[in-house]
Design a protein around this motif. Structure first.
Motif, PDB file in Angstrom:
ATOM      1  N   SER A   1       0.181   9.485   5.319  1.00  0.00           N
ATOM      2  CA  SER A   1      -0.222   8.572   6.386  1.00  0.00           C
ATOM      3  C   SER A   1       0.814   8.585   7.500  1.00  0.00           C
TER       4      SER A   1
ATOM      5  N   TYR B   1      -4.508   2.500  12.593  1.00  0.00           N
ATOM      6  CA  TYR B   1      -5.938   2.269  12.344  1.00  0.00           C
ATOM      7  C   TYR B   1      -6.781   2.827  13.489  1.00  0.00           C
TER       8      TYR B   1
ATOM      9  N   HIS C   1      -0.839   7.398  -2.417  1.00  0.00           N
ATOM     10  CA  HIS C   1      -1.751   7.427  -1.282  1.00  0.00           C
ATOM     11  C   HIS C   1      -1.668   8.777  -0.572  1.00  0.00           C
ATOM     12  N   GLU C   2      -2.708   9.071   0.202  1.00  0.00           N
ATOM     13  CA  GLU C   2      -2.678  10.274   1.021  1.00  0.00           C
ATOM     14  C   GLU C   2      -1.602  10.123   2.093  1.00  0.00           C
TER      15      GLU C   2
ATOM     16  N   ASP D   1      -6.304   6.542  10.753  1.00  0.00           N
ATOM     17  CA  ASP D   1      -5.476   6.817   9.583  1.00  0.00           C
ATOM     18  C   ASP D   1      -6.102   6.135   8.369  1.00  0.00           C
ATOM     19  N   LYS D   2      -6.247   6.866   7.276  1.00  0.00           N
ATOM     20  CA  LYS D   2      -6.973   6.362   6.107  1.00  0.00           C
ATOM     21  C   LYS D   2      -6.265   5.169   5.460  1.00  0.00           C
ATOM     22  N   LEU D   3      -4.955   5.275   5.270  1.00  0.00           N
ATOM     23  CA  LEU D   3      -4.228   4.178   4.627  1.00  0.00           C
ATOM     24  C   LEU D   3      -4.262   2.926   5.495  1.00  0.00           C
TER      25      LEU D   3
ATOM     26  N   GLN E   1      -7.447   1.161   5.035  1.00  0.00           N
ATOM     27  CA  GLN E   1      -7.521   0.359   3.809  1.00  0.00           C
ATOM     28  C   GLN E   1      -6.802  -0.975   3.974  1.00  0.00           C
TER      29      GLN E   1
ATOM     30  N   ASP F   1       3.859   6.541   6.865  1.00  0.00           N
ATOM     31  CA  ASP F   1       4.995   7.054   6.089  1.00  0.00           C
ATOM     32  C   ASP F   1       6.167   7.406   6.996  1.00  0.00           C
TER      33      ASP F   1
ATOM     34  N   ALA G   1       0.829  -1.209   0.000  1.00  0.00           N
ATOM     35  CA  ALA G   1       0.000   0.000   0.000  1.00  0.00           C
ATOM     36  C   ALA G   1       0.861   1.255   0.000  1.00  0.00           C
ATOM     37  N   LEU G   2       1.960   1.224   0.756  1.00  0.00           N
ATOM     38  CA  LEU G   2       2.848   2.389   0.833  1.00  0.00           C
ATOM     39  C   LEU G   2       3.576   2.633  -0.492  1.00  0.00           C
TER      40      LEU G   2
END
Length: 313
Positions: free
Chosen positions: A208, A225, A205-206, A229-231, A234, A211, A200-201
């Motif tokens: 996070s 989570y 992505h927005e 955090d949005k990522l 997901q 990161d 995902a990273l």
């Protein structure tokens, strides 16, 4: 006269040993090193010496011991023997006979470590009060144990409960540790969740909190989570969808009263249970849709509890 049982959970590094009253109360627990040198020839004799020492220390006679249950890291045959136990260096070995001889004929039973952990959670843990449970252990890998009507389902080859290796993605190109591809373990273990996060990273992505994380692990993902955090959301959603759907398939076969979730990943707590349960309910067969989910409560002691329950059957 009190009656006792010993639970011995043999791992590749240490043997966890518990002295229990047959009521299920843990009287004492301790560990000894697992000596895997020379194909593990000293493991059982070391355990026997430790058990005899504890009996002498507490003035427990042979007739006060109902039995010794042993959990092993590998497939175990119906008679308690093993054909191969890589982590211990064992090849063909009849555990109940050898240990029984070392302990002057005290009853000995042996089972796979994941299966006895499930039995322990059913007896005194997250599945207490139930007779049919599926234990799911989310650790470095994904293990499991299936109990139906109070009995362990080991299967014809000792592979009953290997839920980490059901195929959930036939299009996977990366092999699992078992050699096959697309196993549940590749997505829902601690290492699997970290892998989902890295993937995902690597995509757009927005920003996070992940990161900036020093290292990516299942814990960092679930911590993020919980911070909404949005990522991370997901990643957890993908994990929960795969595990929930996988368990819905298992429910069609085993139909447990409860799924007990344990292992290091389960330390995320109720948010994990809620996420998985949501996707489970969406995919479950109607008769199984209300199967309960619970967190394991015995931690690393579950195997010892289950080992004792083995010999009280």
């Amino acid at each position: 006269m009190k009656k006792y049982g010993f639970g011995v959970d043999i791992g590749g590094t240490t043997c966890k040993i518990g002295l229990f009253e047959t009521t299920g109360d843990l009287a004492e627990k301790w560990e000894i090193p697992t000596d895997t040198s020379e194909e593990g020839k000293n493991i059982l004799s070391d355990i026997a010496a430790s058990l005899r020492g504890k009996m002498a220390e507490r003035n427990i006679g042979k007739d006060e011991v109902e039995g010794i249950g042993i959990g092993l890291p590998g497939p175990v045959q119906p008679d308690g023997s093993v054909l191969l136990c890589v982590n211990l260096g064992w090849k063909e070995k009849n555990i109940p006979k050898e240990m029984g001889d070392l302990m002057d004929g005290i009853q000995v039973k042996a089972e796979n470590d994941a299966n006895v952990a499930a039995l322990g959670e059913m007896w005194q843990g997250g599945g207490k009060g139930c007779k049919s449970i599926v234990m799911v252990t989310l650790g470095t890998g994904v293990g499991g144990g299936i109990i139906v009507d109070g009995k362990i389902v080991s299967g014809a080859h000792g592979a009953g409960g290997e839920i980490g290796h059901i195929t959930v993605n036939p299009h996977e190109s990366v092999p699992c540790n078992c050699g096959r591809k697309g196993c549940l373990e590749q997505y829902c273990s601690a290492t699997g969740i970290a892998r989902l996060a890295q993937e995902a990273l690597a995509q757009d992505h927005e920003v996070s909190v992940l990161d900036k994380a020093a290292g990516i692990s299942a814990k960092t993902v679930f911590d993020a989570y919980k911070e909404q955090d949005k990522l991370a959301g997901q990643i957890v959603e993908k994990f929960a969808r795969i595990l929930g759907k996988g368990l819905s398939n298992i429910a069609c076969v085993a139909d447990p009263e409860v799924f007990v979730i344990g292992g290091g990943v389960s330390k995320a707590g109720e948010v994990l249970i809620q996420a998985v349960n949501q996707y489970y309910r969406e995919a479950a067969f109607p008769s199984c849709v209300h199967t309960r989910f619970a967190l394991a409560s015995l931690g690393n002691d579950a195997g010892m509890y289950g080992c004792v329950k083995l010999v009280l059957e």
